[in-house]
Design an enzyme around this catalytic site. Structure first.
Site, short mmCIF file in Angstrom:
data_model
loop_
_atom_site.label_atom_id
_atom_site.label_comp_id
_atom_site.label_asym_id
_atom_site.label_seq_id
_atom_site.Cartn_x
_atom_site.Cartn_y
_atom_site.Cartn_z
N GLU A 1 44.97 79.94 19.43
CA GLU A 1 46.17 79.97 18.60
C GLU A 1 47.02 81.22 18.80
O GLU A 1 48.16 81.25 18.34
CB GLU A 1 45.78 79.83 17.13
CG GLU A 1 45.14 78.48 16.81
CD GLU A 1 44.60 78.39 15.40
OE1 GLU A 1 44.47 77.26 14.91
OE2 GLU A 1 44.30 79.44 14.79
N ASP B 1 45.40 67.31 14.48
CA ASP B 1 44.63 66.12 14.13
C ASP B 1 45.15 65.57 12.82
O ASP B 1 45.78 66.29 12.04
CB ASP B 1 43.14 66.45 14.00
CG ASP B 1 42.88 67.53 12.95
OD1 ASP B 1 42.52 67.18 11.81
OD2 ASP B 1 43.04 68.73 13.26
N MET C 1 42.29 76.10 7.11
CA MET C 1 41.23 76.94 6.58
C MET C 1 41.62 78.39 6.31
O MET C 1 40.75 79.17 5.91
CB MET C 1 40.02 76.90 7.54
CG MET C 1 39.43 75.51 7.70
SD MET C 1 38.03 75.43 8.86
CE MET C 1 36.80 76.43 8.00
N GLU C 2 42.88 78.78 6.50
CA GLU C 2 43.24 80.19 6.32
C GLU C 2 44.52 80.46 5.54
O GLU C 2 44.66 81.53 4.92
CB GLU C 2 43.41 80.88 7.70
CG GLU C 2 42.18 80.97 8.54
CD GLU C 2 41.96 79.75 9.41
OE1 GLU C 2 40.80 79.49 9.76
OE2 GLU C 2 42.96 79.06 9.73
#
Length: 232
Positions: free
Chosen positions: A12, A197, A173-174
């Site tokens: 990323e 996704d 998740m962040e």
């Protein structure tokens, strides 16, 4: 203006890092901060690691050592909005935790004591991101992004998120941990991620296959956004 950029994974951040001129690297607390110029604009790029604790730690280190004026959170996300496809862009107007529950004490689901129920992204950063999306002719959705320490890869977890946050457009998740830290430091933030996704029972297969696509799209967006913020 100095712009802070946060991504969780090597995939990323690598495309942006490779374009930073006069790059210097700081390794601290399990994180890496890369400083220098991106197309002439001062940036501090953080690779935080995965999950809320890593993201919060990294965001704090970036704010303390990099001293950015704003924060952009980049990377991949799982799509929740029905119109989203792999490679599409999501922009936060708000971020919330999907795995925090202190409702027994009267708080909203996802709200932590002493905190707002959600963390609002900066209006000027949102507007700049949407201008870049239009210029690049990308497909995008703006809205609520939810975060938790779980990769959503099954009907039970997905159903819970859809029940508690029916308006959410993406899950990852962040982002909310980063937004939380920016809120505490009073630093403007926005989340600009690309879909890797669609959150369902096959999302782990899609993520592995399309992470590179999402990384390319999100990096393209962030590079454009940095230019927009620096030069209008």
């Amino acid at each position: 203006m100095k712009i802070g950029i946060i991504g969780a994974m090597e995939e990323e951040v690598t495309l942006l890092r490779d374009k930073i001129e006069n790059r210097q690297t700081i390794s601290l607390g399990g994180c890496e901060i890369y400083t220098g110029q991106l197309n002439g604009t001062e940036v501090a790029l953080l690779k935080s690691g995965i999950g809320k604790v890593a993201a919060a730690l990294g965001a704090t280190l970036l704010l303390e050592h990099g001293k950015p004026d704003v924060i952009i959170n980049t990377g991949s996300a799982g799509g929740l909005a029905p119109t989203l496809k792999v490679g599409d862009i999501v922009v936060s107007d708000e971020a919330r935790y999907h795995d925090a529950d202190v409702t027994a004490f009267g708080y909203e689901y996802g709200q932590l004591p002493g905190c707002p129920a959600g963390f609002k992204a900066d209006d000027k950063l949102i507007a700049a991101a949407e201008a870049c999306i239009a210029e690049l002719n990308l497909n995008a959705v703006r809205g609520l992004i939810v975060s938790g320490d779980a990769f959503i890869n099954g009907s039970v977890g997905l159903a819970k998120i859809r029940h508690n946050f029916p308006q959410a457009i993406a899950v990852e998740m962040e982002a909310t941990a980063i937004a939380h830290v920016c809120h505490n430091f009073n630093v403007p933030f926005v989340v600009v991620r690309a879909i890797s996704d669609v959150a369902d029972q096959q999302s782990h297969l899609s993520f592995d296959e399309f992470l590179a696509v999402a990384a390319k799209q999100s990096s393209l967006m962030v590079e454009s956004l940095v230019q927009k913020l620096a030069h209008g």
